[in-house]
Design an enzyme around this catalytic site. Structure first.
Site, PDB file in Angstrom:
ATOM      1  N   ASP A  69       4.700  -9.891 -21.121  1.00  0.00           N
ATOM      2  CA  ASP A  69       5.163  -8.569 -21.566  1.00  0.00           C
ATOM      3  C   ASP A  69       5.832  -8.633 -22.944  1.00  0.00           C
ATOM      4  O   ASP A  69       6.981  -8.190 -23.117  1.00  0.00           O
ATOM      5  CB  ASP A  69       6.173  -7.988 -20.559  1.00  0.00           C
ATOM      6  CG  ASP A  69       5.664  -8.017 -19.134  1.00  0.00           C
ATOM      7  OD1 ASP A  69       4.455  -7.826 -18.927  1.00  0.00           O
ATOM      8  OD2 ASP A  69       6.493  -8.222 -18.215  1.00  0.00           O
ATOM      9  N   GLU A 281       1.343   1.600 -17.082  1.00  0.00           N
ATOM     10  CA  GLU A 281       2.621   0.978 -17.459  1.00  0.00           C
ATOM     11  C   GLU A 281       2.524   0.516 -18.911  1.00  0.00           C
ATOM     12  O   GLU A 281       1.505   0.711 -19.575  1.00  0.00           O
ATOM     13  CB  GLU A 281       2.936  -0.214 -16.542  1.00  0.00           C
ATOM     14  CG  GLU A 281       1.907  -1.331 -16.576  1.00  0.00           C
ATOM     15  CD  GLU A 281       2.090  -2.369 -15.469  1.00  0.00           C
ATOM     16  OE1 GLU A 281       2.913  -2.173 -14.552  1.00  0.00           O
ATOM     17  OE2 GLU A 281       1.384  -3.389 -15.514  1.00  0.00           O
TER      18      GLU A 281
HETATM   19  O1  FUB Z   1       6.290  -8.336 -15.763  1.00  0.00           O
HETATM   20  C1  FUB Z   1       6.462  -7.465 -14.671  1.00  0.00           C
HETATM   21  C2  FUB Z   1       5.589  -6.283 -14.828  1.00  0.00           C
HETATM   22  O2  FUB Z   1       4.232  -6.680 -14.903  1.00  0.00           O
HETATM   23  C3  FUB Z   1       5.794  -5.526 -16.112  1.00  0.00           C
HETATM   24  O3  FUB Z   1       6.966  -4.764 -16.110  1.00  0.00           O
HETATM   25  C4  FUB Z   1       4.535  -4.781 -16.159  1.00  0.00           C
HETATM   26  O4  FUB Z   1       4.281  -4.139 -17.367  1.00  0.00           O
HETATM   27  C5  FUB Z   1       3.535  -5.863 -15.829  1.00  0.00           C
HETATM   28  O5  FUB Z   1       3.202  -6.623 -16.948  1.00  0.00           O
END
Ligand code: FUB
Length: 382
Positions: A69, A281
């Site tokens: 991320d 997301e």
């Molecule tokens: O790293 C945990 C979660 O997985 C992140 O918050 C999301 O965007 C995905 O990458």
């Protein structure tokens, strides 16, 4: 590529939400900041190939810890700083809630320029030092204002509910001191903070499924254990990311969060059933030549896509794909400019082959004369 086994019953989901997870051993290097030498041809990595017969276009930026991320920034000193998640192996099986992503702290990466040696800095913030947070320190971002650095991070509280916290430091690499409470009015996860040219800062945030955005659809938290991957009517407008302008103190919202509408070429909202284009997301915003670019992950279809607008609130009109699927279930990125060139920071699972143990990479990305991002494909495997 399947993210999670669809096997959780209601009680297991509730338990997983509330359970606090202790970290298992991880492949850590020294605790102090370490400059990791890049292999020969590192500049070429940032610009292209890893090895001729590798399915991966780019090499991991660091190998001593797992990172994911990546939120990349170039601060006033001209260095590149990457604020990643710090993945650990807590021994938790994959599920639809992302319980296996059990991270407990953050460490910042920095480098002089693309392809240069990468420094892995010491722990910037630990869940143990955040009074309101219990577990799952997910994708962070950072901002700078008047010489103070702000780290924004999602975490679950003791009830298993995600909120977004803020922490401050006089150093871009921390250590950061957390505010005692999460940002009032914040919920869900994946914050990113965009500084506009007029000096205003905006937080974009949210994520569905394990990110809990669907639980806030009515404005109040809905703890229905079935409200995870089934988001209802496919023909209804999709859940959209949220935006809130930051107050002058940078640790609170100046306004109620509102939807960031993502629409198609006809101006109609992207629909819930449109998994190739709907928001999942990892919202990220850049402003390029007066146009606002909102990029995000489509989650279960594994793309990074983008949409454009003429103001930070949108509506944003869908434009296309930036990044094809990588190895691993999640796809999460940031886009930054370094000395006039654009770069995409992303992650995959080259080092581990496991969804929850990821490694950060970067690659150049180009804009066409029409202001459209060229699609990048960094993985030639299945
Ligand atoms: O790293 C945990 C979660 O997985 C992140 O918050 C999301 O965007 C995905 O990458």
């Amino acid at each position: 590529m399947q993210r999670f086994a669809l096997l959780l019953g209601a009680s297991l989901i509730a338990t997983a939400c509330a359970a606090e997870v202790e970290p298992a051993a991880e492949p850590e290097g020294p605790a102090e900041a370490v400059a990791q030498e890049q292999p020969a041809g590192a500049v070429a990595q940032a610009e292209g190939a890893e090895e001729a017969d590798s399915p991966f276009l780019n090499a991991p930026l660091v190998t001593e810890i797992y990172t994911a991320d990546p939120s990349a920034h170039v601060w006033d000193d001209g260095r590149i700083y990457i604020y990643p998640s710090h993945d650990i192996d807590a021994g938790i099986p994959d599920d639809d809630l992302g319980t296996q992503y059990a991270m407990r702290d953050y460490r910042v990466l920095s480098m002089d320029e693309p392809g240069a040696d990468v420094t892995v800095h010491d722990v910037a913030l630990s869940v143990d030092d955040v009074p309101w947070a219990a577990q799952q320190m997910w994708a962070p971002d950072a901002a700078e204002k008047d010489g103070t650095y702000y780290l924004y991070f999602p975490a679950k509280d003791e009830n298993g509910v995600f909120h977004i916290g803020a922490a401050t430091s006089d150093s871009p690499t921390g250590p950061f001191e957390a505010e005692p409470e999460p940002i009032e009015g914040s919920f869900s996860m994946d914050p990113s903070v965009f500084e506009d040219e007029d000096g205003e800062y905006y937080m974009y945030f949210g994520g569905i499924w394990g990110g809990q955005l669907q639980r806030w659809a009515t404005g109040e938290y809905n703890d229905d254990p079935d409200l995870v991957a089934d988001l209802g009517d496919d023909a209804a407008p999709a859940l959209m990311p949220k935006i809130a302008r930051m107050s002058g103190d940078m640790v609170s919202f100046a306004e109620e969060p509102r939807d960031v509408m993502i629409v198609d070429e006809n101006g109609d909202p992207i629909l819930t059933g449109d998994h190739d284009r709907r928001f999942f997301e990892a919202a990220w915003v850049n402003k390029i030549d007066g146009t606002y670019y909102l990029s995000y992950s489509t989650g279960d279809t594994h793309y990074i896509v983008y949409a454009t607008a003429d103001n930070p609130y949108g509506p944003f009109t869908y434009q296309g794909r930036i990044l094809e699927p990588v190895q691993g279930w999640t796809n999460h990125h940031s886009i930054f400019e370094y000395e006039g060139d654009w770069y995409l920071a992303y992650h995959d699972t080259e080092l581990s082959g496991q969804n929850h143990l990821r490694n950060v990479k970067m690659t150049p990305i180009r804009l066409t004369e029409d202001g459209l991002f060229e699609t990048v494909d960094v993985y030639s495997g299945d």
